[in-house]
Motif scaffolding. Structure first.
Motif, PDB file in Angstrom:
ATOM      1  N   ARG A 183      -3.456  -9.883   1.359  1.00 43.06           N
ATOM      2  CA  ARG A 183      -4.033  -9.269   0.163  1.00 43.06           C
ATOM      3  C   ARG A 183      -3.653  -7.803   0.098  1.00 43.06           C
ATOM      4  NH1 ARG A 183      -8.554 -11.980  -2.389  1.00 43.06           N
ATOM      5  NH2 ARG A 183      -8.858 -10.020  -3.488  1.00 43.06           N
ATOM      6  N   ASN A 184      -3.573  -7.307  -1.138  1.00 42.64           N
ATOM      7  CA  ASN A 184      -3.262  -5.892  -1.343  1.00 42.64           C
ATOM      8  C   ASN A 184      -4.536  -5.047  -1.401  1.00 42.64           C
ATOM      9  OD1 ASN A 184      -1.131  -4.007  -1.613  1.00 42.64           O
ATOM     10  ND2 ASN A 184      -1.648  -3.734  -3.777  1.00 42.64           N
ATOM     11  N   ASP A 185      -5.665  -5.675  -1.123  1.00 45.87           N
ATOM     12  CA  ASP A 185      -6.927  -4.952  -0.992  1.00 45.87           C
ATOM     13  C   ASP A 185      -7.605  -5.438   0.289  1.00 45.87           C
ATOM     14  OD1 ASP A 185      -8.414  -7.405  -1.499  1.00 45.87           O
ATOM     15  OD2 ASP A 185      -7.939  -7.123  -3.612  1.00 45.87           O
ATOM     16  N   ARG A 186      -8.776  -4.914   0.582  1.00 48.02           N
ATOM     17  CA  ARG A 186      -9.461  -5.276   1.821  1.00 48.02           C
ATOM     18  C   ARG A 186     -10.664  -6.189   1.584  1.00 48.02           C
ATOM     19  NH1 ARG A 186      -8.087  -3.698   6.429  1.00 48.02           N
ATOM     20  NH2 ARG A 186     -10.191  -4.194   7.208  1.00 48.02           N
ATOM     21  N   ASP A 187     -10.753  -6.787   0.415  1.00 46.80           N
ATOM     22  CA  ASP A 187     -11.925  -7.599   0.112  1.00 46.80           C
ATOM     23  C   ASP A 187     -12.096  -8.739   1.114  1.00 46.80           C
ATOM     24  OD1 ASP A 187     -12.214  -5.911  -2.009  1.00 46.80           O
ATOM     25  OD2 ASP A 187     -11.697  -7.372  -3.550  1.00 46.80           O
ATOM     26  N   CYS A 234       0.814  -1.207   0.000  1.00 46.85           N
ATOM     27  CA  CYS A 234       0.000   0.000   0.000  1.00 46.85           C
ATOM     28  C   CYS A 234       0.850   1.261   0.000  1.00 46.85           C
ATOM     29  CB  CYS A 234      -0.959   0.003   1.191  1.00 46.85           C
ATOM     30  SG  CYS A 234      -0.164   0.182   2.789  1.00 46.85           S
TER      31      CYS A 234
END
Length: 502
Positions: free
Chosen positions: A489-493, A371
């Protein structure tokens, strides 16, 4: 044939087989060159072979020029033709089966499973047993039963012929006759599609059996241990199955599960790690005390290794076994008897040794956190988890990690650990500090961002109750088989979905 006779005959075969493997390992680079040559010769007259000039390829450099590295989406034009029943597209003939597997960039994937790939998987399976018999004097492996926690054997027919389903189910259906009588679950149970119903049926069917081997992912094995305890009035699996010799596991790193799994079982487990993928069986741990798994050099696979920092770049270097180095991280690329050519499967591996070529799986090309330039990978957060649990005495189950961005006025992110635990006194702050310290020691970029809290704030822990991860995966239809919890993960899904499900 009597079990002891089977065991004796297998021991004789195992000695000879492993002698040939060791001879092959001593000439690994040459063996790989021969494998590439054989693959190209076999597929020369396929559609793919003609389009990519296989007949004119004389070296790995030629191959790299003619055949670019591709991922699943980029391979679809050929795979769609194979799925439609067309012959001689990427491999001679037609594939009878297709392995269905989850994809992170293209949804569910269907990988051709040729007869040659089935033979490859059989050979790898025999090698696992051979390594165990060699390292376990007096083994009675074939005097009991072998339990495989795999997918369903129920297949879906395709309009053009052929069938699609779990690879483990395909391999169960194609199991050699000399093993079939000793394998559990029984055909009726293994065909069950609902994972929870299937696990219950497996637990009931195996109670009272003389199990010698258990093969399965650690996460699903833990659930089986819980069912055994519940059905037996609280007895430990170690007590129920005193003759269990070997735990074969793969798909995820063992260390984050070790303490919980061995506590649940009731004792330490003798184990061997394997590296199976829908695209092919790649490696087997040759000794319980070794670090890493030996690449299969006669499994019909040619391996290439792209330095992790260059993965996805058109100019990325494509290294052979003769060029890799210990300690470096690579994205693994395959060409094999399934008709996959320069296919990047998405795994990151690191060599523990070159002779023999032993690898450890350290993450996925799509599983990272970046991030603000911290460049974390799965291996690092898994090591931090294990160390933080040991340092704080925390009792935890599954976990995942994602960045949590700060308020608009601040903007600085922090890592959030979503951890499953039943401990009301879970030491969240101490755990976060311990994990943070490990990541700072392991990753220079992360340490730079954390210095003085300039780039990243200290991490936090979000606790969720036991069963949260299981329920979330059930909601996605991802229970059992090769499905696994995303660690990073590089997102928060994933993190947000778990917190919402808690």
């Amino acid at each position: 044939m009597r079990p002891r006779i089977v065991g004796s005959l297998f021991s004789i075969w195992a000695r000879r087989r492993l002698q040939s493997v060791e001879a092959l390992v001593r000439r690994a680079p040459e063996a790989q060159a021969e494998t590439l040559e054989a693959l190209l010769a076999t597929a020369r007259e396929t559609t793919f072979g003609r389009e990519h000039g296989f007949s004119g390829i004389r070296s790995h450099a030629d191959f790299a020029r003619n055949v670019p590295v591709r991922r699943y989406v980029e391979t679809l034009p050929w795979l769609h033709r194979v799925l439609r029943g067309e012959e001689n597209v990427t491999w001679p003939g037609r594939a009878r089966w297709f392995a269905k597997t989850s994809g992170t960039t293209a949804g569910d994937k269907a990988i051709p499973v040729t007869d040659a790939l089935v033979a490859q998987n059989r050979r790898a399976g025999r090698d696992v047993l051979a390594y165990h018999v060699r390292s376990t004097p007096g083994s009675r492996l074939f005097e009991g039963e072998l339990l495989f926690l795999g997918g369903s054997t129920t297949m879906e027919g395709l309009p053009a012929g052929g069938q699609v389903g779990d690879l483990s189910g395909i391999m169960t259906a194609e199991m050699p006759f000399w093993l079939r009588r000793r394998v559990r679950p029984s055909p009726g149970v293994v065909a069950i599609r609902d994972w929870e119903l299937k696990l219950e049926a497996i637990a009931r069917e195996t109670l009272g059996r003389d199990l010698k081997l258990l093969s399965g992912m650690p996460s699903w094995s833990l659930l089986l241990f819980e069912r055994w305890r519940a059905l037996s009035g609280g007895r430990s699996p170690a007590d129920l199955f005193p003759g269990l010799e070997l735990f074969v596991h793969g798909g995820v790193r063992y260390e984050p599960y070790r303490e919980t799994l061995e506590t649940s079982f009731g004792r330490a487990l003798r184990r061997l790690e394997v590296y199976p993928a829908s695209e092919g069986f790649l490696a087997v741990q040759d000794d319980p005390g070794s670090v890493g798994m030996v690449l299969g050099l006669d499994y019909g696979t040619f391996y290439e290794f792209v330095p992790a920092a260059e993965a996805g770049s058109p100019s990325a270097r494509r290294l052979t076994l003769a060029e890799v180095r210990v300690g470096e991280t690579y994205s693994i690329v395959l060409s094999n008897v399934a008709g996959l050519w320069a296919y990047e499967i998405g795994d990151l591996v690191r060599f523990a040794s070159i002779a023999p070529p032993r690898v450890t799986v350290v993450g996925r090309t799509t599983a990272f956190s970046n991030c603000c330039g911290e460049n974390l990978i799965v291996e690092e957060v898994e090591e931090a988890f294990v160390a933080a649990c040991a340092e704080t005495g925390a009792t935890a189950g599954e976990f995942t990690v994602a960045a949590r961005h700060g308020a608009v006025a601040d903007g600085r992110p922090r890592l959030e650990w979503v951890v499953e635990s039943a401990d009301p006194a879970f030491p969240s702050e101490a755990f976060a500090r311990a994990a943070d310290a490990v990541l700072r020691r392991r990753n220079h970029d992360y340490d730079t961002k954390r210095t003085g809290d300039v780039g990243m704030l200290p991490p936090v822990v979000a606790l969720v109750p036991p069963g949260t991860f299981h329920s979330w995966m059930r909601s996605l239809g991802k229970l059992g088989g090769q499905h696994k919890v995303p660690r990073l993960r590089n997102d928060r899904d994933v993190a947000d979905a778990l917190l919402a499900a808690a």
